[in-house]
Every structure is written in structure tokens, then in C-alpha cells.
Write a protein that holds these residues in place. Structure first.
Motif, PDB file in Angstrom:
ATOM      1  N   ARG A   1       0.880  -0.968  -0.120  1.00 16.02           N
ATOM      2  CA  ARG A   1      -0.126  -0.197  -0.023  1.00 16.02           C
ATOM      3  C   ARG A   1       0.971   1.090  -0.040  1.00 16.02           C
ATOM      4  O   ARG A   1       1.794   1.323   0.831  1.00 16.02           O
ATOM      5  N   PHE A   2       0.552   2.143  -1.042  1.00 14.74           N
ATOM      6  CA  PHE A   2       1.681   3.094  -1.284  1.00 14.74           C
ATOM      7  C   PHE A   2       1.051   4.491  -0.314  1.00 14.74           C
ATOM      8  O   PHE A   2      -0.202   4.386   0.281  1.00 14.74           O
ATOM      9  N   ALA A   3       1.886   5.676  -0.355  1.00 18.24           N
ATOM     10  CA  ALA A   3       1.558   6.753   0.668  1.00 18.24           C
ATOM     11  C   ALA A   3       0.267   7.156   0.355  1.00 18.24           C
ATOM     12  O   ALA A   3      -0.577   7.699   1.125  1.00 18.24           O
ATOM     13  N   ASP A   4      -0.296   7.053  -1.000  1.00 17.98           N
ATOM     14  CA  ASP A   4      -1.759   7.861  -1.418  1.00 17.98           C
ATOM     15  C   ASP A   4      -2.533   6.804  -1.496  1.00 17.98           C
ATOM     16  O   ASP A   4      -3.706   6.976  -1.865  1.00 17.98           O
ATOM     17  N   ALA A   5      -2.589   5.617  -0.554  1.00 18.02           N
ATOM     18  CA  ALA A   5      -3.594   4.522  -0.177  1.00 18.02           C
ATOM     19  C   ALA A   5      -3.911   3.653  -1.369  1.00 18.02           C
ATOM     20  O   ALA A   5      -4.426   2.926  -1.230  1.00 18.02           O
ATOM     21  N   THR A   6      -3.048   3.727  -2.373  1.00 21.42           N
ATOM     22  CA  THR A   6      -3.287   2.606  -3.531  1.00 21.42           C
ATOM     23  C   THR A   6      -2.712   1.302  -3.017  1.00 21.42           C
ATOM     24  O   THR A   6      -1.550   1.565  -2.562  1.00 21.42           O
ATOM     25  N   GLU A   7      -3.012   0.198  -3.389  1.00 25.16           N
ATOM     26  CA  GLU A   7      -2.760  -0.943  -3.250  1.00 25.16           C
ATOM     27  C   GLU A   7      -2.241  -1.658  -4.354  1.00 25.16           C
ATOM     28  O   GLU A   7      -3.415  -1.518  -5.555  1.00 25.16           O
ATOM     29  N   THR A   8      -1.265  -2.396  -4.603  1.00 19.08           N
ATOM     30  CA  THR A   8      -1.088  -3.185  -5.625  1.00 19.08           C
ATOM     31  C   THR A   8      -0.016  -4.405  -5.466  1.00 19.08           C
ATOM     32  O   THR A   8       0.823  -4.250  -4.251  1.00 19.08           O
ATOM     33  N   THR A   9       0.121  -5.579  -6.128  1.00 23.76           N
ATOM     34  CA  THR A   9       0.931  -6.479  -5.983  1.00 23.76           C
ATOM     35  C   THR A   9       1.951  -6.202  -6.960  1.00 23.76           C
ATOM     36  O   THR A   9       1.653  -6.192  -8.336  1.00 23.76           O
ATOM     37  N   VAL A  10       3.167  -6.519  -6.715  1.00 21.38           N
ATOM     38  CA  VAL A  10       4.255  -6.346  -7.724  1.00 21.38           C
ATOM     39  C   VAL A  10       5.007  -7.802  -7.227  1.00 21.38           C
ATOM     40  O   VAL A  10       5.210  -8.427  -6.252  1.00 21.38           O
ATOM     41  N   GLN A  11       5.915  -8.016  -8.440  1.00 21.81           N
ATOM     42  CA  GLN A  11       6.667  -9.160  -8.301  1.00 21.81           C
ATOM     43  C   GLN A  11       8.346  -8.624  -8.471  1.00 21.81           C
ATOM     44  O   GLN A  11       8.715  -7.810  -9.063  1.00 21.81           O
ATOM     45  N   ILE A  12       9.049  -9.219  -7.421  1.00 23.14           N
ATOM     46  CA  ILE A  12      10.649  -8.809  -7.365  1.00 23.14           C
ATOM     47  C   ILE A  12      11.321  -9.817  -8.049  1.00 23.14           C
ATOM     48  O   ILE A  12      11.484 -10.847  -8.096  1.00 23.14           O
ATOM     49  N   GLY A  13      12.151  -9.227  -9.184  1.00 31.44           N
ATOM     50  CA  GLY A  13      12.783 -10.031 -10.096  1.00 31.44           C
ATOM     51  C   GLY A  13      14.144  -9.204 -10.454  1.00 31.44           C
ATOM     52  O   GLY A  13      14.240  -8.126 -10.014  1.00 31.44           O
ATOM     53  N   GLU A  14      14.980 -10.044 -11.080  1.00 29.58           N
ATOM     54  CA  GLU A  14      16.150  -9.665 -11.494  1.00 29.58           C
ATOM     55  C   GLU A  14      16.162  -9.060 -12.673  1.00 29.58           C
ATOM     56  O   GLU A  14      16.824  -8.009 -13.193  1.00 29.58           O
TER      57      GLU A  14
ATOM     58  N   VAL B   1       4.107  -2.912   3.307  1.00 26.05           N
ATOM     59  CA  VAL B   1       4.112  -4.350   3.081  1.00 26.05           C
ATOM     60  C   VAL B   1       2.822  -4.893   3.660  1.00 26.05           C
ATOM     61  O   VAL B   1       2.866  -5.107   4.977  1.00 26.05           O
ATOM     62  N   LEU B   2       2.062  -5.429   2.715  1.00 21.75           N
ATOM     63  CA  LEU B   2       0.652  -5.988   3.287  1.00 21.75           C
ATOM     64  C   LEU B   2       0.939  -7.414   3.212  1.00 21.75           C
ATOM     65  O   LEU B   2       0.518  -8.070   4.395  1.00 21.75           O
ATOM     66  N   SER B   3       1.322  -7.943   2.436  1.00 18.94           N
ATOM     67  CA  SER B   3       1.488  -9.450   2.370  1.00 18.94           C
ATOM     68  C   SER B   3       2.546  -9.892   1.189  1.00 18.94           C
ATOM     69  O   SER B   3       2.813  -9.144   0.364  1.00 18.94           O
ATOM     70  N   LEU B   4       2.969 -10.941   1.232  1.00 22.33           N
ATOM     71  CA  LEU B   4       4.060 -11.728   0.327  1.00 22.33           C
ATOM     72  C   LEU B   4       3.674 -12.986   0.067  1.00 22.33           C
ATOM     73  O   LEU B   4       3.225 -13.851   1.135  1.00 22.33           O
ATOM     74  N   GLY B   5       4.117 -13.511  -1.033  1.00 23.37           N
ATOM     75  CA  GLY B   5       3.988 -14.906  -1.506  1.00 23.37           C
ATOM     76  C   GLY B   5       4.990 -15.157  -2.764  1.00 23.37           C
ATOM     77  O   GLY B   5       6.086 -14.506  -2.967  1.00 23.37           O
ATOM     78  N   ASP B   6       4.689 -16.250  -3.366  1.00 22.16           N
ATOM     79  CA  ASP B   6       5.697 -16.682  -4.367  1.00 22.16           C
ATOM     80  C   ASP B   6       5.239 -16.193  -5.716  1.00 22.16           C
ATOM     81  O   ASP B   6       4.134 -16.391  -6.072  1.00 22.16           O
ATOM     82  N   ALA B   7       6.107 -15.573  -6.522  1.00 14.90           N
ATOM     83  CA  ALA B   7       5.545 -14.979  -7.680  1.00 14.90           C
ATOM     84  C   ALA B   7       5.988 -15.979  -8.882  1.00 14.90           C
ATOM     85  O   ALA B   7       5.489 -15.724  -9.995  1.00 14.90           O
TER      86      ALA B   7
END
Length: 157
Positions: free
Chosen positions: A95-108, A150-156
């Protein structure tokens, strides 16, 4: 990154495999020019400089091939990403400072058409690495520093 074997997402694995195939093709092309131009022939300085440049290019290609092969091996033995702490391969809902939420994947490796991919060397990616659900991270944007939770995390994968 943690210093141990890092997981490798399917997207990153595919990108590395494509790059490896391209590098091997390029390497073979350069190697053929060396074999064809080699031998006991004595050329002028321009010929020698050209050959030295091809040898240097071959060394650069060999080094990059070794790095990619090592990363692919490491990714194969690392197992799935942790669901306790953000790392390479994690899927993170923020959740960003402007209250929007999104799910991103951390990659190389950034995929041009994948708007959900955040690379580990981006400001947000660096800020998220090592954090857990509930943590607040601060990172730089063109508009200045901002935060995300960070709201939650899992396997991308």
C-alpha cells in the motif's frame, strides 16, 4: 539479496535462457572470425588490433555466459522464494502513501511489457528486500522520498 542461493522466477529464468542462447550464437560468430583470421600470417598493425579486439570481445562474452550459467544453476537449487521475507521471486502486495494498493513481483530482469515487475536494483525493489508483512519501507521517487507498507507476500513463480 541474501548472499545464499536466490530463487529465480520463471520470467527471469526465461529471460536469462534467451540471453544465454543469444550470447552463445554471438560467441560462435566471433570465434569463427578468429579461426579464419588466425594462423601463422603476419598482418599489419590494423589486422593485429582487429584480432585483439575480437579476443577481448570473446573474453567479455565468455564472462557474461559464465555469470548467466551460474545464476541459472543457483536458481535451480534455491527452491521457492520465502514467504516470510521479501526476496527475489517474491510477490508483494504493498500500500503506497496515496493509499493505493498493488501487487508487484520482485525480479532480477525487467520485462518491458510486465508492469507488475519490480527489479531488485530499482528504488522500490531495494527498499522491499528483506522486509516482512507489516513493515513500512521508504524509497526515493522522482518527486522525492515516499513510503509503502508491505501488506503480504508470496511466491511469484
Amino acid at each position: 539479496m541474501t548472499g545464499g542461493p536466490e530463487p529465480l522466477s520463471a520470467v527471469a529464468r526465461a529471460a536469462f535462457e534467451r540471453e544465454l542462447a543469444d550470447l552463445r550464437t554471438e560467441r560462435e560468430t566471433v570465434a569463427v572470425t578468429l579461426r579464419e583470421g588466425g594462423g601463422d600470417q603476419v598482418g599489419d598493425r590494423a589486422d593485429q588490433a582487429d584480432e585483439l579486439q575480437r579476443v577481448t570481445e570473446l573474453q567479455r562474452l565468455d564472462a557474461r555466459i559464465a555469470v548467466i550459467e551460474g545464476r541459472l544453476r543457483e536458481g535451480a537449487v534455491a527452491g521457492p522464494p520465502s514467504t516470510d521475507e521479501v526476496g527475489v521471486g517474491s510477490s508483494v502486495t504493498v500500500r503506497f502513501a496515496d493509499a493505493t494498493e498493488t501487487t508487484v513481483q520482485i525480479g532480477e530482469v525487467a520485462e518491458v511489457l510486465d508492469a507488475t515487475m519490480v527489479t531488485v536494483d530499482s528504488p522500490l525493489g531495494r527498499a522491499l528486500l528483506g522486509h516482512r508483512a507489516g513493515d513500512t519501507v521508504t524509497y526515493d521517487t522522482p518527486e522525492g522520498p515516499t513510503t509503502a507498507v508491505v501488506l503480504s507476500l508470496g511466491d511469484a513463480s
